[in-house]
Write an enzyme that holds these catalytic residues in place. Structure first.
Site, mmCIF file in Angstrom:
data_model
loop_
_atom_site.group_PDB
_atom_site.id
_atom_site.type_symbol
_atom_site.label_atom_id
_atom_site.label_comp_id
_atom_site.label_asym_id
_atom_site.label_seq_id
_atom_site.Cartn_x
_atom_site.Cartn_y
_atom_site.Cartn_z
ATOM 1 N N GLU A 1 2.934 3.456 1.069
ATOM 2 C CA GLU A 1 2.146 4.523 0.451
ATOM 3 C C GLU A 1 2.633 5.862 0.985
ATOM 4 O O GLU A 1 2.663 6.073 2.206
ATOM 5 C CB GLU A 1 0.661 4.371 0.819
ATOM 6 C CG GLU A 1 -0.045 3.364 -0.059
ATOM 7 C CD GLU A 1 -1.547 3.357 0.186
ATOM 8 O OE1 GLU A 1 -2.111 4.363 0.646
ATOM 9 O OE2 GLU A 1 -2.148 2.305 -0.091
ATOM 10 N N GLU B 1 -0.445 5.568 -8.812
ATOM 11 C CA GLU B 1 -1.853 5.153 -8.861
ATOM 12 C C GLU B 1 -2.754 6.324 -9.252
ATOM 13 O O GLU B 1 -2.691 7.400 -8.634
ATOM 14 C CB GLU B 1 -2.288 4.569 -7.496
ATOM 15 C CG GLU B 1 -3.744 4.123 -7.511
ATOM 16 C CD GLU B 1 -4.109 3.169 -6.372
ATOM 17 O OE1 GLU B 1 -3.221 2.790 -5.577
ATOM 18 O OE2 GLU B 1 -5.303 2.810 -6.294
ATOM 19 N N ASP C 1 2.965 -5.311 1.126
ATOM 20 C CA ASP C 1 2.488 -3.951 1.374
ATOM 21 C C ASP C 1 2.522 -3.651 2.874
ATOM 22 O O ASP C 1 2.091 -4.477 3.687
ATOM 23 C CB ASP C 1 1.022 -3.883 0.900
ATOM 24 C CG ASP C 1 0.667 -2.547 0.290
ATOM 25 O OD1 ASP C 1 1.522 -1.640 0.299
ATOM 26 O OD2 ASP C 1 -0.467 -2.423 -0.209
ATOM 27 N N ASP D 1 -2.454 -4.388 0.407
ATOM 28 C CA ASP D 1 -3.466 -4.255 1.464
ATOM 29 C C ASP D 1 -4.868 -4.192 0.835
ATOM 30 O O ASP D 1 -5.873 -4.170 1.547
ATOM 31 C CB ASP D 1 -3.186 -3.068 2.385
ATOM 32 C CG ASP D 1 -3.204 -1.728 1.664
ATOM 33 O OD1 ASP D 1 -3.396 -1.718 0.436
ATOM 34 O OD2 ASP D 1 -3.029 -0.690 2.337
ATOM 35 N N SER D 2 -4.922 -4.213 -0.507
ATOM 36 C CA SER D 2 -6.208 -4.377 -1.196
ATOM 37 C C SER D 2 -6.883 -5.667 -0.742
ATOM 38 O O SER D 2 -8.075 -5.861 -0.968
ATOM 39 C CB SER D 2 -5.998 -4.388 -2.714
ATOM 40 O OG SER D 2 -4.981 -5.298 -3.072
ATOM 41 N N LYS E 1 6.430 -2.312 0.309
ATOM 42 C CA LYS E 1 5.876 -1.119 -0.343
ATOM 43 C C LYS E 1 5.258 -0.183 0.705
ATOM 44 O O LYS E 1 4.583 -0.650 1.630
ATOM 45 C CB LYS E 1 4.801 -1.510 -1.370
ATOM 46 C CG LYS E 1 4.124 -0.290 -2.019
ATOM 47 C CD LYS E 1 3.270 -0.657 -3.195
ATOM 48 C CE LYS E 1 1.868 -1.058 -2.843
ATOM 49 N NZ LYS E 1 1.070 -0.004 -2.149
HETATM 50 O O1 KIV Z 1 -2.918 -2.764 -2.221
HETATM 51 C C1 KIV Z 1 -2.742 -2.873 -3.442
HETATM 52 O O2 KIV Z 1 -3.175 -3.839 -4.082
HETATM 53 C C2 KIV Z 1 -1.997 -1.817 -4.124
HETATM 54 C C3 KIV Z 1 -1.973 -1.848 -5.603
HETATM 55 C C4 KIV Z 1 -3.289 -1.461 -6.104
HETATM 56 C C5 KIV Z 1 -0.874 -1.054 -6.160
HETATM 57 O O3 KIV Z 1 -1.468 -0.967 -3.482
#
Ligand code: KIV
Length: 290
Positions: free
Chosen positions: A118, A185, A86, A47-48, A116
């Site tokens: 969080e 992280e 994500d 989600d970056s 993934k």
């Molecule tokens: O969203 C993302 O890119 C991440 C990584 C930084 C692990 O969660």
């Protein structure tokens, strides 16, 4: 470099052999093709993307549709790399059924091989349900960018003894859910090292020092695509931002000077066609004059 298709089994075996896995984020087809060819083990459509692709100041505005859209593009570029999608903010917090459905959408529509999340805590049951439904889960502890408003800024986590102990305990609970890996992280090297030693699933660090089972970084940071502030844990392996600016300046200059395109970069008519065409134009021109 792993030539064969990377799977959760490959990643587990790497940890057993003490071999690091190497990950990057990616959000589109050309990047996926290049990283796959370079031999990266895993790609996260993180989600970056909200920050480095969409230009937001944090990851909160990213939607499930965004992640699905980008994952589909990435998946088309991969032959062997493992693909994780994500779960963005809002896609799993409200209720477990919706979270299950959304995770499954990432696999079905986004063509991700794993999802993934969080955080731990009340998500542990959800993670276990997904694993039992055949969806590999990557957990993410330490700094949780989706909680930015609650934690008040991007900063190192688990620096104090109690917080470090809590993180270690949470990592063990995550392992028990059957998650196949754990992203750590922005945690101190020693804490990440201890967790890595204590759990059997691979730890993938970002800002977590060298004593983890793998490393992940954001593609745009590593390649310095948007020159400017970068966290201390980022190393630039290229300066693509400057390269693109320089190339664009050269292109502008060449067009202004009439040096682009050359005849080699243009298309020409056959001589005979050109002669007849020119005669026709000449004739029409002189008729117009009369
Ligand atoms: O969203 C993302 O890119 C991440 C990584 C930084 C692990 O969660």
């Amino acid at each position: 470099m792993t030539e064969k298709k990377v799977t959760v089994k490959t990643l587990r075996a790497k940890k057993k052999r003490g071999e690091k896995s190497v990950w990057l984020t990616a959000y589109d087809y050309p990047t996926a093709v290049l990283l796959d060819r370079a031999g990266i083990d895993g790609i996260l459509v993180g989600d970056s993307l909200g920050m480095v692709v969409q230009g937001h100041e944090n990851t909160l505005p990213v939607t499930l549709e965004d992640v699905i859209y980008h994952s589909r593009m990435v998946s088309r570029g991969l032959t062997r790399t493992f693909l994780v999608g994500d779960m963005p903010f809002g896609s799993f917090q409200s209720n477990e059924e919706k979270a299950m459905d959304n995770a499954i959408r990432l696999v079905k529509e986004g063509r991700c091989e794993a999802v993934k999340f969080e955080g731990g805590g009340r998500l542990l049951g959800l993670m276990e349900r997904l694993v039992n439904s055949g969806v590999p889960v990557m957990a993410h502890l330490g700094l949780l960018p989706q909680s930015i408003n609650a934690i008040g800024g991007f900063r190192i986590q688990a620096r104090r003894q109690k917080a470090a102990e809590e993180l270690l305990a949470e990592a063990k609970r995550v392992e028990e859910t059957g998650a196949f890996s754990l992203v750590l992280e922005c945690v101190p090297t020693e804490v990440a090292g201890m967790i890595t030693h204590e759990i059997s699933i691979p730890t993938i660090g970002i800002g977590a020092g060298p004593d983890v089972d793998g490393q992940i970084l954001v593609f745009h940071d590593v390649m310095d695509l948007i020159p400017g502030y970068q966290p201390r844990f980022v190393r630039n392996y290229a300066h693509l931002g400057d390269t693109i600016i320089e190339a664009t300046k050269n292109y502008i200059e060449d067009v202004h000077k009439g040096e682009y395109p050359s005849m080699d970069e243009s298309f020409s008519l056959d001589d005979e066609v050109y002669r007849k065409l020119a005669e026709g134009v000449d004739k029409a021109g002189s008729e117009n004059l009369n």
